[in-house]
Enzyme design. Sequence first.
Site, short mmCIF file in Angstrom:
data_model
loop_
_atom_site.label_atom_id
_atom_site.label_comp_id
_atom_site.label_asym_id
_atom_site.label_seq_id
_atom_site.Cartn_x
_atom_site.Cartn_y
_atom_site.Cartn_z
N LYS A 22 0.82 -1.23 -0.06
CA LYS A 22 0.21 0.07 0.13
C LYS A 22 0.94 1.41 -0.07
O LYS A 22 0.46 2.24 -0.82
CB LYS A 22 -1.06 0.00 1.31
N ASN A 23 1.83 1.19 0.74
CA ASN A 23 2.76 2.41 1.01
C ASN A 23 3.45 2.77 0.12
O ASN A 23 4.21 3.90 -0.37
CB ASN A 23 3.57 2.38 2.20
N ARG A 94 -4.68 10.53 4.55
CA ARG A 94 -3.50 11.63 4.97
C ARG A 94 -2.59 11.54 3.55
O ARG A 94 -1.95 12.55 3.18
CB ARG A 94 -2.80 11.34 6.10
N CYS A 118 -4.21 12.76 13.16
CA CYS A 118 -4.95 11.50 12.96
C CYS A 118 -4.79 10.70 14.24
O CYS A 118 -4.26 10.92 15.27
CB CYS A 118 -4.40 10.64 11.83
N ARG A 123 1.01 14.22 13.24
CA ARG A 123 1.54 14.30 11.92
C ARG A 123 1.56 15.53 11.06
O ARG A 123 0.81 15.67 10.16
CB ARG A 123 0.73 13.06 11.44
N ASP A 307 5.27 0.57 11.91
CA ASP A 307 3.87 0.05 11.40
C ASP A 307 3.79 -1.42 11.91
O ASP A 307 2.90 -2.02 11.56
CB ASP A 307 3.73 0.07 9.86
N ILE A 329 8.64 7.36 16.62
CA ILE A 329 7.94 7.95 15.63
C ILE A 329 6.75 8.75 15.62
O ILE A 329 6.76 9.95 15.35
CB ILE A 329 7.84 6.85 14.22
N ARG A 399 -8.57 -0.46 4.74
CA ARG A 399 -7.65 0.49 4.27
C ARG A 399 -6.12 -0.13 3.74
O ARG A 399 -5.49 0.51 3.06
CB ARG A 399 -7.23 1.61 5.26
C1 UD1 Z 1 4.69 6.65 6.15
C2 UD1 Z 1 3.76 5.56 6.09
C3 UD1 Z 1 3.46 5.35 7.46
C4 UD1 Z 1 4.51 4.97 8.52
C5 UD1 Z 1 5.36 6.29 8.53
C6 UD1 Z 1 6.55 5.95 9.24
C7 UD1 Z 1 2.86 6.06 3.90
C8 UD1 Z 1 1.55 6.33 3.14
N1 UD1 Z 1 2.73 5.80 5.39
O1 UD1 Z 1 3.74 7.91 6.82
O2 UD1 Z 1 2.69 3.99 7.38
O3 UD1 Z 1 3.96 4.92 9.72
O4 UD1 Z 1 5.78 6.50 6.99
O5 UD1 Z 1 7.29 4.83 8.74
O6 UD1 Z 1 3.86 5.61 3.42
N2 UD1 Z 1 6.97 14.74 10.46
C9 UD1 Z 1 7.10 15.97 10.65
N3 UD1 Z 1 6.82 17.15 9.72
C10 UD1 Z 1 6.32 16.70 8.48
C11 UD1 Z 1 6.29 15.19 8.10
C12 UD1 Z 1 6.69 14.25 9.34
O7 UD1 Z 1 7.19 16.34 11.74
O8 UD1 Z 1 6.32 17.46 7.52
C13 UD1 Z 1 7.02 13.69 11.48
C14 UD1 Z 1 6.20 12.64 11.79
O9 UD1 Z 1 5.02 13.57 12.53
C15 UD1 Z 1 6.64 11.60 12.34
C16 UD1 Z 1 7.89 11.37 11.68
O10 UD1 Z 1 8.16 12.75 10.97
O11 UD1 Z 1 6.90 11.58 13.53
C17 UD1 Z 1 7.81 10.24 10.22
O12 UD1 Z 1 6.71 10.70 9.54
P1 UD1 Z 1 6.49 10.28 8.07
O13 UD1 Z 1 7.90 9.11 7.98
O14 UD1 Z 1 6.71 11.37 7.42
O15 UD1 Z 1 5.51 9.56 8.00
P2 UD1 Z 1 4.40 9.36 6.76
O16 UD1 Z 1 5.18 9.56 5.49
O17 UD1 Z 1 3.00 10.49 7.23
#
Ligand code: UD1
Length: 419
Positions: A22-23, A94, A118, A123, A307, A329, A399
């Site tokens: 999915k990701n 998201r 969420c 996030r 995850d 995370i 999902r």
């Molecule tokens: C993706 C995955 C999700 C997984 C996560 C971490 C997808 C669709 N989803 O989510 O399943 O749990 O990676 O492996 O691929 N952060 C910030 N600012 C930002 C972006 C992120 O502070 O602009 C923080 C987040 O709050 C979190 C950390 O960075 O604490 C990592 O998040 P991120 O790697 O961005 O996760 P997603 O891409 O949302």
Amino acid sequence: MDKIRIRGGRPLQGEIEISGAKNASLPLMAAGLLTDERLVLTRVPVLADTQTMALLLEQHGIAVERPANDGHTLSLGGPITNTEAPYDIVSRMRASILVLGPLLARTREARVSLPGGCEIGARPVDLHLKGLEQMGATILLEGGYVNAKAPNGLQGATIVFPLPSVGATENLLMAATLANGRTVLANAAREPEIINLCDCLVAMGAQITGIGTDRLTIDGVASLHGATCAVIADRIETGTYACAAGITGGTLHLRGGRLDHLGALVSTLAEVGVEITATDTGITVQRRNGLHGVDAMTSPYPGFPTDMQAQYMVLMSVAEGASMITETIFENRFMHVPELNRMGARINVHGASAIVRGTPWLSGAPVMATDLRASVSLILAGLVARGETIVNDVHHLDRGFETVERKLAACGADIERMT
Ligand code: UD1
């Protein structure tokens, strides 16, 4: 709302076909916005989230066709006719924010609803926005929307992430393929899904070096062309079924599962007593004697995946001895704990850590899932619990996990969906 009923206690034996990730599918689908030509994606899982992304692309003007009978091949193409990603779709998923970079790179403007928080944490998307600003975009937050403009096109820039973000890396990577000049993404995330995206972008004509490392260098090109790309096997689904084999004391062959994508999970599970070995067509997972409590701390790839934290906690709930699981995370990712405790688990949360004291068995109960990975952890708990477990409200599960009840039932689990 659908429910899943499980009667626990049966060891799993047999083979499970691992679906496409999915990701990986979601950013690959967003990459369809980067060209008017056809982008054909194979092994896309049929899930609520991939359907939501298809809907989003369609309302941007992209034709989404499913040429094969199984629905796992998507053919994307067509000009962008609308640059707004509306609240009613982004609020469902998201990862919709992933259209921001491609839209801005292609059409020089985008209006995308802000995703908001969420179930698992706040996030924020600040890293996505700051990176695009560094590339010359003007960003205005108004009425819950990100209004982004780059009238002269995006410019290459050196962006050093304060922390590796999967989504921000993907968004900026896609934007950079069509920017003027060179972009460097340093301290970038390097999950297998990002490698999958890089490989696909290269097949579309992008110039990217450093693939698989935390420093990606992208030399912008004037346009990208069509390509055919295969989605990699879902490493979280693979890890989840590996835990299922360990919990129930069975042996599973996970067809298509990739040992090299599991990172720290392999050595952690080996210490617990769950052996994973590569085969010609996937991996085999087998429990060796008893299960032992082993500490785990989530971290970016190749560390222990966040995850997999909820599923691993179920494994630890029935292991001998205690273990500490630390979540680094997301700040609110222990929502499954009260439900597992209702099933007889002994878990105490202290801040970002949970202490799990193993018990010989869990007992079935009606439970409620609060997020995607939490819901599958309750299914795993049901597989090992005595008596009947009803997992209510499984829309979170739908999902991200394809036909989970059919895959488990085929390996001997007593599980059924009640609609
Ligand atoms: C993706 C995955 C999700 C997984 C996560 C971490 C997808 C669709 N989803 O989510 O399943 O749990 O990676 O492996 O691929 N952060 C910030 N600012 C930002 C972006 C992120 O502070 O602009 C923080 C987040 O709050 C979190 C950390 O960075 O604490 C990592 O998040 P991120 O790697 O961005 O996760 P997603 O891409 O949302």
